[in-house]
Design a protein around this motif. Structure first.
Motif, PDB file in Angstrom:
ATOM      1  N   UNK A  83      32.113  36.505  41.508  1.00 32.45           N
ATOM      2  CA  UNK A  83      32.433  37.696  40.478  1.00 32.45           C
ATOM      3  C   UNK A  83      34.241  36.926  40.671  1.00 32.45           C
ATOM      4  N   UNK A  94      34.823  33.980  40.985  1.00 33.09           N
ATOM      5  CA  UNK A  94      35.043  32.557  39.888  1.00 33.09           C
ATOM      6  C   UNK A  94      35.574  33.216  38.340  1.00 33.09           C
ATOM      7  N   UNK A  95      34.578  34.212  38.234  1.00 33.60           N
ATOM      8  CA  UNK A  95      34.779  35.196  36.713  1.00 33.60           C
ATOM      9  C   UNK A  95      36.310  35.187  35.965  1.00 33.60           C
ATOM     10  N   UNK A  96      37.056  36.088  37.072  1.00 31.15           N
ATOM     11  CA  UNK A  96      38.130  36.360  36.997  1.00 31.15           C
ATOM     12  C   UNK A  96      38.853  36.325  38.092  1.00 31.15           C
ATOM     13  N   UNK A  97      39.518  34.280  38.103  1.00 31.63           N
ATOM     14  CA  UNK A  97      39.866  34.699  40.134  1.00 31.63           C
ATOM     15  C   UNK A  97      41.148  35.522  40.208  1.00 31.63           C
ATOM     16  N   UNK A 145      28.760  38.637  31.624  1.00 35.63           N
ATOM     17  CA  UNK A 145      28.449  37.206  32.808  1.00 35.63           C
ATOM     18  C   UNK A 145      26.820  37.861  34.135  1.00 35.63           C
ATOM     19  N   UNK A 164      41.499  33.234  29.740  1.00 30.12           N
ATOM     20  CA  UNK A 164      39.959  33.664  30.444  1.00 30.12           C
ATOM     21  C   UNK A 164      38.867  33.554  29.072  1.00 30.12           C
TER      22      UNK A 164
END
Lengths: 828, 230
Positions: free
Chosen positions: A736, A738-741, B18, B47
């Motif tokens: 997780x 990795x997606x929004x660090x 995701x 992002x």
């Protein structure tokens, strides 16, 4: 060791842009930063290399040179030559238990190790990315493996590993000492938002037995106290229409973001849309649900009630209300004594009348009559009854909302007047239409109770209550509709209470009396508003125990930290908490390292404190006891899988048996109010001394109410939820992160320009309560003068929005008012 | 006629959560830092998800799960010097890890950036000595090889669906044989318009997208009796 380093460029012509995804330092940074922040000083340093190399025993059941078929996982093979998955795997079922959708999980283990989580093929939702990341949770490199004792100053981050014996002895001794010297209520027990029954019940059971019922309790909640209060007052209980959405023709999502918070139920919304349902999102920010909606309506935080009242006004003035529902199922025709502002009781008009019954004006006798016996009740009018000047609730409601023209509401809310009117007309003319509140961010304000009341009023006014696909959707599930629970040995004699949002202030100021110890279980301290204050308050305690999976915020200020088992490592039961099902949460593997279940911990402490017999049951026996009113058992649930609470009268509080579709609240279940009807003028608030009808209070900490503060901090901060967390749960899962660090603040283009802030730039968000440094996301997709921050990062992770949040609360619900927060943003 | 396995993604249903991307990592034991399946979106910012103003003057955000396209006319297969990447009869672009020399010509050739490279031994959390997370049938890949989405070939060979398809909470993904007119995916594709990415490059992808529902810009019903999109 090096992680793969990548910068990937994706050219997608269709999307007319190049997206750069920088995946490199994410994991290295996140895990390493966490280690640095926590700075634990272990006797046994566990490096990631060794952990990942697997040389440590994991799960207690790993054997080197395992028996059983050789797993072909390590070689590189062509073709599918391996044995099919199910020959090597043991399957158990569990239920994801944070405050989300509580999906049934199919858990796969191989040789005592958790290896996969997949959907339960016999369940209606598919677990989302967070539930899947539980594999990483179970074996996380930073997961607590042993009990620890603080050495050095509280908050310094120095720890020494101790044995369970020492930990439990220390806790028992300290708690007993404090109880004997200062009183049992000086030990404060608190637990996090766990939806399954066992962990928090075991704490409550221990606390009850330890204090003999003389506890200090919290009141209110961080999530939904205002939603609950309004729902309970207006209709008698909270309702959940998540599954019903497929039948809605119009879904108005208000201050809610189901595309992020109810991911597993999105298939149901998608189905509704494909059947032609309109989706409208009302939110200060163009959120992920707005991205899927037909329309986004941008509104000023804290002003939502004004818009809803304008809608009520329009519906009344244009005669778009459902008169039948109003007369037969609501208390709109009830008479109110104009002098006192209270509902007239039957005993006031008839000598031996029922003081708990209410009165309407009956056209048939041209006089007042018992509300349930009148032949021809009148909806609107002023009369004299027994010398009292009286008016119907409906007439008073009309007057109450008369000021809220669409133009007036537009001035307050920033929503164009025509849009308010259009929405009111659309809503009134569409059936079934659902108001999707879902513990809305709009009810996390000082006017939150009346906001939810206004939604409920809209639904009742238009006859959208008791209709499949209508109503006001609160949250999934109906835990309060079951009779399941753990009986307590002592009657509750609450000595004092602390509003949940005010932990910091009460701890620091010794309210309601100076507490001496805190037993903190699993709760994210970084979720409490004014979080820095809470940390300071905890430091004042004589003794702090934290029972957790990680060295989280609370653990950082503890004296003893206990490693606790995950839901795969113990037994638990889910009783319709965020779904309409009972689930057995079956143990799949042995606890990791020295972690223990909450039940075991409390049982051991109970033994040392002389009430071991209270815990003299296995977890499965506890679960059988919890389920006793239903006739289900842990064994039967294991056999059957999740059981629908409406499938048998014994399974729910209302004795309802229903075939799978459709189930309707308020068709199959009653209004649980004093009048037995939907209440626009609520008896509950009349009795408690609060204004019984809907009204609008300007937001606290706003330009209107605190202009001096506003001059310093002119931006409204709203907190948002994020796909990769549920509150602060899952905050450290690598898949997780990795997606929004890292966290961010979303800011309007104009506000950014005025401050010289560019997209991606580091900024500081601050007010008198605290400050955070994050990157700025600049967009037109948020109102001017409003900024938003995703909620859930731990204080140590540095992007914790709660350090800024307003901890204001109010007696009517003790609700959380974090969306009444002003901040300023500047570039750094 | 031989099979042609394909994937159809409904961008109207897709909420960019995701889940498919994370489940792919779990089921295929994809190392930290790599994704076989990732969600792109048409937003801005670090992002890529900060909403920007769309063509109708209002904010918009569209999500695009992106993976190997299993192109019929695959550039990676042409570029591979050892034949480690090849087309299977059922349409899957497959990878033979034992003969991949890690030259990464395929990565340069792929216009979708679908492939990832194991710069080091893949790290995973959790990592077990004699096992790995996910489907046991999926082989581990050593350092120095390229890897990518395989349409979960171990599952599809056994008649199961790929993990991303069975895990999508919005039921936005459909998988099957588009050479079989009676398959679910064939039926859906005949009912809706769909597109592939970078169609004009001639790669002939096997992944199709149905675009999000168009919002009406003009209300046909001007008499104020209702409210029809905008």
């Amino acid at each position: 060791m090096e992680l793969s380093t990548r910068k990937a460029l994706f050219l997608c012509k269709k999307l007319h842009r190049i997206v750069s995804v920088d995946v490199e330092l994410i994991m290295k940074k996140t895990l390493k930063d966490l280690k640095n922040i926590w700075r634990w000083d272990l006797q046994m340093e566990i490096s990631r290399r060794r952990f990942l190399g697997g040389s440590l025993a994991l799960g207690g059941a790993v054997a080197i040179g395992t028996t059983g078929p050789t797993l072909k996982g390590l070689g590189f093979i062509e073709g599918a030559n391996a044995a099919p998955a199910n020959e090597q795997e043991k399957i158990t079922y569990n239920c994801c238990n944070p405050e989300c959708n509580n999906c049934s999980l199919q858990v796969h283990t191989r040789n005592g190790k958790l290896v996969r989580i997949s959907p339960n093929p016999n369940y209606y939702t598919r677990p989302c990315l967070r539930g899947r990341s539980r594999l990483q949770w179970n074996y996380h490199p930073d997961r607590l493996k042993y009990p620890f004792k603080r050495v050095g100053e509280r908050g310094e981050g120095k720890w020494e590993r101790i044995s369970w014996e020492e930990a439990l002895d220390t806790i028992a001794t300290n708690l007993a000492k404090i109880r004997d010297e200062h009183g049992p209520e000086k030990v404060f027990f608190t637990a996090g938002a766990v939806m399954s029954v066992m962990p928090n019940s075991m704490q409550r059971l221990f606390a009850n037995a330890f204090t003999k019922g003389e506890t200090t309790n919290t009141v209110g909640s961080l999530c939904c106290a205002s939603q609950a209060e309004a729902s309970n007052a207006s209709q008698g209980y909270r309702t959940a229409g998540i599954e019903e959405k497929a039948h809605s023709k119009l879904i108005i999502v208000w201050g809610h973001n189901p595309a992020v918070t109810y991911i597993p139920h999105w298939g149901i919304v998608a189905e509704a849309k494909e059947r032609g349902a309109k989706l409208i999102t009302i939110d200060p920010r163009f959120n992920e649900t707005a991205a899927k909606s037909d329309k986004w309506m941008s509104i000023k935080p804290g002003t939502d009630t004004a818009m809803a009242m304008a809608m009520i006004r329009y519906i009344i003035e244009e005669d778009l209300y459902d008169e039948k529902f109003a007369l037969e199922r609501s208390n709109l025709p009830f008479l109110v004594n104009e002098a006192t502002g209270k509902l007239v009781r039957h005993s006031e008009i008839v000598a031996d009348g029922n003081p708990d019954a209410f009165v309407v004006w009956d056209k048939a006798v041209n006089g007042p009559a018992h509300a349930e016996e009148a032949i021809s009740p009148v909806l609107e009018g002023s009369f004299t009854a027994n010398g009292m000047s009286v008016r119907t609730v409906f007439a008073r409601l009309r007057e109450r909302v008369s000021e809220f023209t669409s133009e007036y509401a537009s001035e307050i809310t920033g929503v164009p007047a025509k849009e308010i009117t259009d929405l009111a007309r659309l809503y009134a003319n569409t059936k079934p239409a659902m108001l999707d509140s879902g513990m809305s961010g709009a009810q996390r304000t000082n006017n939150g109770v009346n906001f939810i009341q206004s939604l409920l009023n809209l639904a009742a006014l238009t006859g959208n209550i008791g209709v499949l696909g209508g109503g006001v959707n609160d949250t999934g599930g109906f835990a309060h509709g079951t009779n399941a629970g753990v009986p307590m040995p002592y009657e509750a004699k609450v000595k004092g209470q602390i509003p949940t949002t005010k932990l910091g202030e009460y701890f620091l100021e010794g309210k309601p009396y100076p507490l001496k110890a805190v037993y903190w279980q699993g709760k994210g301290l970084g979720q409490v508003p004014n979080a820095n204050k809470v940390l300071e308050g905890m430091k004042k305690m004589d003794f702090v125990v934290v029972q957790e999976h990680f060295f989280g915020d609370a653990a950082s200020v503890a004296d003893i930290v206990l490693p606790v088992a995950t839901l795969f490592e113990r037994y638990d039961v889910m009783c319709a908490s965020r779904s309409f099902y009972y689930h057995l949460m079956d143990k799949a593997v042995e606890p990791f390292m020295e972690a223990k279940s909450d039940t075991w911990i409390y049982a051991e402490l109970a033994k040392r404190l002389g009430f071991g017999e209270v815990f003299d049951k296995t977890e499965e026996e506890f679960i059988d006891g919890i389920l006793k009113p239903t006739g289900l058992t842990s064994a039967s649930l294991r056999e059957s899988g999740p059981v629908w609470i409406w499938s048998d009268p014994k399974y729910n509080k209302y004795g309802v048996k229903r075939d799978k579709k459709p189930f309707h609240f308020f068709q199959d279940t009653p209004f649980n109010t004093p009048s037995g009807r939907f209440e626009f003028h609520t008896v509950r608030w009349e009795n408690r001394g609060f204004e019984p009808m809907v009204h609008f209070d300007a937001p606290v900490e706003s330009k209107e109410t605190e202009p001096e503060l506003y001059a310093k901090y002119p931006l409204s901060l709203v907190a948002t939820k994020i796909r990769t967390k549920v509150h602060s749960t899952y905050a450290v899962m690598p898949w997780l992160s990795e997606i929004y660090p890292k966290g961010w603040v979303t800011i309007n283009e104009e506000d950014a320009k005025a401050r010289g802030i560019k997209d991606g730039q580091q900024v500081e968000v601050f007010n008198d309560r605290g400050s955070v440094k994050v990157s700025a996301h600049v967009t037109a997709g948020i109102r001017e003068s409003v900024v938003s921050m995703p909620n859930g990062w731990w204080v140590q992770q540095g992007a914790c929005s709660s350090v800024l949040s307003n901890d204001y609360t109010f007696e009517q619900s003790w609700g959380h008012c974090l969306n009444n927060t002003l901040v300023q943003v500047k570039g750094v | 006629m031989s099979k042609r396995l394909a994937l159809l993604i409904d961008q109207d249903r897709c909420i960019g959560c995701w889940t498919c991307a994370v489940v792919c990592k779990m089921e295929n034991n994809v190392g930290l830092g790599n994704h076989w399946n990732r969600i792109l979106s048409n937003g801005t910012g670090e992002y890529g998800e900060t909403p920007k103003i769309g063509l109708d003057g209002k904010p918009e955000l569209v999500f695009q799960p992106t993976t190997c396209m299993h192109c019929e006319n695959a550039p990676c297969v042409k570029a591979c010097p050892t034949g480690a990447t090849y087309k299977r009869k059922d349409g899957i672009t497959a990878q033979n890890y034992s003969i991949c020399i890690g030259c990464r010509a395929c990565m340069a050739a792929c216009p979708y950036n679908a492939r990832v490279f194991n710069w080091g031994t893949a790290q995973q959390v959790p990592s077990f000595e004699d096992d790995h997370v996910g489907d046991a049938r999926v082989p581990s890949r050593p350092k120095g090889v390229v890897e990518k989405c395989t349409f979960c070939q171990e599952k599809t060979d056994a008649g199961e669906k790929p993990a991303c398809v069975t895990s999508c909470p919005a039921h936005a993904r459909v998988f099957g044989d588009i050479n079989d007119p009676s398959s679910e995916i064939s039926g859906l594709m005949s009912e809706s318009s769909h597109h592939s990415l970078l169609e004009d490059l001639g790669t002939k992808p096997s992944v199709f997208y149905t675009a999000p529902r168009r919002k009406l810009k003009v209300s046909y019903n001007q008499d104020g009796g209702g409210y029809l999109g905008e």
